[in-house]
Scaffold this active site. Structure first.
Site, PDB file in Angstrom:
ATOM      1  N   GLU A 155      58.148 -36.006  62.735  1.00  0.00           N
ATOM      2  CA  GLU A 155      57.575 -36.387  64.172  1.00  0.00           C
ATOM      3  C   GLU A 155      56.683 -37.780  64.029  1.00  0.00           C
ATOM      4  O   GLU A 155      56.962 -38.542  65.029  1.00  0.00           O
ATOM      5  CB  GLU A 155      56.669 -35.160  64.675  1.00  0.00           C
ATOM      6  CG  GLU A 155      57.653 -33.917  64.930  1.00  0.00           C
ATOM      7  CD  GLU A 155      56.836 -32.667  65.280  1.00  0.00           C
ATOM      8  OE1 GLU A 155      56.953 -32.232  66.679  1.00  0.00           O
ATOM      9  OE2 GLU A 155      56.047 -32.145  64.529  1.00  0.00           O
ATOM     10  N   ALA A 192      53.182 -30.438  58.466  1.00  0.00           N
ATOM     11  CA  ALA A 192      51.568 -30.044  59.102  1.00  0.00           C
ATOM     12  C   ALA A 192      51.058 -29.252  57.802  1.00  0.00           C
ATOM     13  O   ALA A 192      51.930 -28.445  57.173  1.00  0.00           O
ATOM     14  CB  ALA A 192      51.699 -29.465  60.321  1.00  0.00           C
ATOM     15  N   GLY A 238      56.014 -32.209  60.918  1.00  0.00           N
ATOM     16  CA  GLY A 238      55.125 -33.212  61.476  1.00  0.00           C
ATOM     17  C   GLY A 238      55.375 -34.429  60.929  1.00  0.00           C
ATOM     18  O   GLY A 238      55.124 -35.695  61.636  1.00  0.00           O
ATOM     19  N   GLU A 298      60.601 -26.125  61.387  1.00  0.00           N
ATOM     20  CA  GLU A 298      59.437 -25.146  61.951  1.00  0.00           C
ATOM     21  C   GLU A 298      60.210 -23.785  62.456  1.00  0.00           C
ATOM     22  O   GLU A 298      59.351 -22.774  62.159  1.00  0.00           O
ATOM     23  CB  GLU A 298      58.905 -25.599  63.277  1.00  0.00           C
ATOM     24  CG  GLU A 298      58.191 -26.854  63.038  1.00  0.00           C
ATOM     25  CD  GLU A 298      58.794 -28.377  62.962  1.00  0.00           C
ATOM     26  OE1 GLU A 298      57.854 -29.418  63.116  1.00  0.00           O
ATOM     27  OE2 GLU A 298      59.858 -28.481  62.700  1.00  0.00           O
TER      28      GLU A 298
END
Length: 258
Positions: A113, A65, A110, A133
């Site tokens: 993911e 992200a 992300g 993370e």
């Protein structure tokens, strides 16, 4: 048509390329807006029978992200950010048309993911996967705690989640995270070939296979809600502020457990 995604429709297969090479294709608000628009197109355009998601350049699928968007968010805003990502990734996962990730490099945070939300994954030999993370005082917020556990098992998932370590493509294949590993120059050819086989099958049966396989995990949906709350709570910690600041300042974080 899209600001951060390029698309090509050939032989009923739409290839989407996340195109922010200067940011290692990191997910930001605009990428999510573009993904939402592309999903609308996939769902509504009968010419599109399957899709591939990949990243631009030889280095990154999606390297995570965009952490620069995390600054100054409180718990509720953090939860809303995660909810946006989860909702879009659910649309990928539950799409009646096959959507496959062609992972051409780093798939971290992300990005991992996003790949896991696809129906399955093909990786190039240089691909790397991870959920780092925890290094930011955060947890995955776009479904990573749930899908990683579903795909590779609790023990392996927790080791990756708690260490923030990366695994290479060969390990990802051994773990069952990816279906095939091929040289990078063969990645799209391999992925397209599998989808071309799928497109010779009955479309309704294909859609029902996806729906039925997803239903195997339906009882776990409460876990996604728990992930949202925990992700939001992370934004209220000093460690998250320190972790994200350290990331952006390119220094080692000093966590205090507060």
């Amino acid at each position: 048509m899209y600001q951060t995604i390029t698309s090509d429709l050939t032989n009923n297969i739409l290839t989407l390329t996340i195109n922010r090479p200067d940011k290692m294709n990191a997910l930001n608000k605009q990428v999510f807006n573009d993904l939402e628009a592309v999903l609308n197109e996939i769902e509504n355009n009968p010419e599109i029978k399957a899709a591939i998601i990949t990243g631009s350049g030889p280095k990154a699928f999606v390297a995570g992200a965009d952490i620069s968007e995390f600054g100054g968010l409180d718990g509720e805003q953090g939860k809303a950010l995660a909810k946006r990502g989860q909702d879009i990734f659910f649309r990928i996962e539950n799409n009646r048309k096959p959507i496959v990730a062609a992972v051409n490099g780093f798939a971290l945070g992300g990005g991992c993911e996003l790949a896991m939300a696809c129906h399955f994954r093909i990786a190039s030999e240089n691909a790397k996967f991870g959920q780092p993370e925890v290094n930011l005082g955060l947890i995955p917020g776009y479904g990573g705690t749930q899908r990683l556990t579903q795909l590779i098992g609790k023990g392996r998932a927790l080791e990756l989640l708690l260490t923030g370590n990366m695994i290479d493509a060969a390990t990802a294949h051994q773990y069952g995270l990816v279906n095939h590993v091929v040289p990078q120059e063969q990645l799209l050819e391999k992925t397209t070939g599998i989808l071309q086989t799928i497109l010779t099958k009955a479309p309704i049966a294909v859609a029902q296979c996806i729906r039925a396989a997803n239903a195997a995990y339906a009882p776990e949906n409460q876990g996604y809600e728990m992930e949202l709350t925990a992700f939001g709570d992370s934004f209220n910690t000093e460690d998250m502020k320190e972790g994200t600041a350290a990331f952006l300042e390119k220094r080692k974080a000093v966590f205090t457990g507060k």
